[in-house]
Design a protein around this motif. Structure first.
Motif, mmCIF file in Angstrom:
data_model
loop_
_atom_site.group_PDB
_atom_site.id
_atom_site.type_symbol
_atom_site.label_atom_id
_atom_site.label_comp_id
_atom_site.label_asym_id
_atom_site.label_seq_id
_atom_site.Cartn_x
_atom_site.Cartn_y
_atom_site.Cartn_z
ATOM 1 N N ARG A 143 0.868 -1.174 0.000
ATOM 2 C CA ARG A 143 0.000 0.000 0.000
ATOM 3 C C ARG A 143 0.903 1.222 0.000
ATOM 4 O O ARG A 143 1.711 1.406 0.910
ATOM 5 C CB ARG A 143 -0.919 -0.008 1.224
ATOM 6 C CG ARG A 143 -1.987 1.094 1.183
ATOM 7 C CD ARG A 143 -3.127 0.826 2.154
ATOM 8 N NE ARG A 143 -2.692 0.796 3.541
ATOM 9 C CZ ARG A 143 -3.515 0.551 4.572
ATOM 10 N NH1 ARG A 143 -4.804 0.302 4.354
ATOM 11 N NH2 ARG A 143 -3.054 0.534 5.807
ATOM 12 N N ARG A 169 -4.333 3.126 -9.609
ATOM 13 C CA ARG A 169 -5.710 3.092 -9.115
ATOM 14 C C ARG A 169 -6.477 1.964 -9.802
ATOM 15 O O ARG A 169 -7.242 1.245 -9.180
ATOM 16 C CB ARG A 169 -6.402 4.426 -9.370
ATOM 17 C CG ARG A 169 -5.820 5.592 -8.590
ATOM 18 C CD ARG A 169 -6.638 6.859 -8.819
ATOM 19 N NE ARG A 169 -6.038 8.008 -8.167
ATOM 20 C CZ ARG A 169 -5.125 8.789 -8.742
ATOM 21 N NH1 ARG A 169 -4.717 8.532 -9.975
ATOM 22 N NH2 ARG A 169 -4.607 9.818 -8.094
ATOM 23 N N THR A 210 -9.056 -3.660 -11.096
ATOM 24 C CA THR A 210 -7.945 -3.257 -10.235
ATOM 25 C C THR A 210 -7.521 -4.389 -9.308
ATOM 26 O O THR A 210 -8.370 -5.156 -8.835
ATOM 27 C CB THR A 210 -8.326 -2.020 -9.383
ATOM 28 O OG1 THR A 210 -7.215 -1.681 -8.542
ATOM 29 C CG2 THR A 210 -9.551 -2.297 -8.523
ATOM 30 N N GLY A 261 -7.210 -0.405 0.064
ATOM 31 C CA GLY A 261 -6.044 0.196 -0.582
ATOM 32 C C GLY A 261 -4.837 -0.693 -0.734
ATOM 33 O O GLY A 261 -3.777 -0.236 -1.160
#
Length: 198
Positions: A53, A59, A66, A72
């Motif tokens: 992270r 993104r 993704t 995250g």
């Protein structure tokens, strides 16, 4: 002069003036240097997977998908561990691991050992289906001299002198070259379709 090396797993022996970096296309570049994350980079291991992270990670891909979860964390699909002092050790791509007779074999470690054998110009290792062992360790070798290639016994003996015996290849395939990406990385998923001298 300082050199940086990258890859899924750094070589066991490196020049003193080199730094092993770890990162992905999805992080823009290396984000862990000699096992130590850069400032602002978080690393954790979940089910043996390296997760990152950091502010420099992507993104999403162009298609909108993704590898980053809702908290995250970037799921790398690389296997690794953290040492007690927090350093990251990367073992390789999770899909590359060979399970033979219940033992886990990382191809990179076997390749590094085999690359030391005289007569080996290039080498790649992957698992092939095996009725007895589940998978067997196979070495695809580009010989320095095709007229006098290294033997399977020679390769097995060298691996067994540096790694556990179950890491030694059970099959040798002599080839003219190895399938590689435009960046020079071996395409392991194409290896099993390559027989001797293809």
């Amino acid at each position: 002069m300082l050199f940086r090396s990258g890859g899924s797993r750094p070589p066991a022996v490196r020049p003193a003036n080199s730094v092993a970096t770890y990162g992905l296309t999805e992080t823009g570049s290396g984000v862990v240097y000699d096992g130590v994350p850069l400032e602002g980079v978080e690393v954790r291991i979940v089910d043996h997977e390296v997760q990152l992270r950091c502010p420099m990670q992507l993104r999403a891909y162009r298609d909108g998908t993704t590898p980053v979860d809702s908290d995250g964390w970037l799921h790398t699909n690389d296997s690794g561990e953290l040492t007690p002092d927090g350093r990251l050790i990367v073992h390789g791509r999770r899909g590359d691991m060979i399970v033979t007779g219940g033992e886990n074999v990382w191809p990179d470690a076997v390749e590094h050992a085999l690359a030391e054998v005289p007569g080996v110009a290039a080498v790649a290792v992957a698992g092939a289906p095996d009725a007895e062992w589940g998978q067997r360790v196979v070495a695809w070798v580009v010989p320095t001299d095709p007229a006098a290639p290294p033997t399977l016994n020679l390769l097995r003996g060298h691996v067994r002198s540096t790694l556990p015996a179950f890491c030694a290849p059970k099959e040798l395939r002599l080839v003219a070259d190895l399938p590689r990406t435009a960046l020079g990385k071996v395409q392991r998923h194409l290896l099993t379709g390559i027989s001797d001298h293809d």
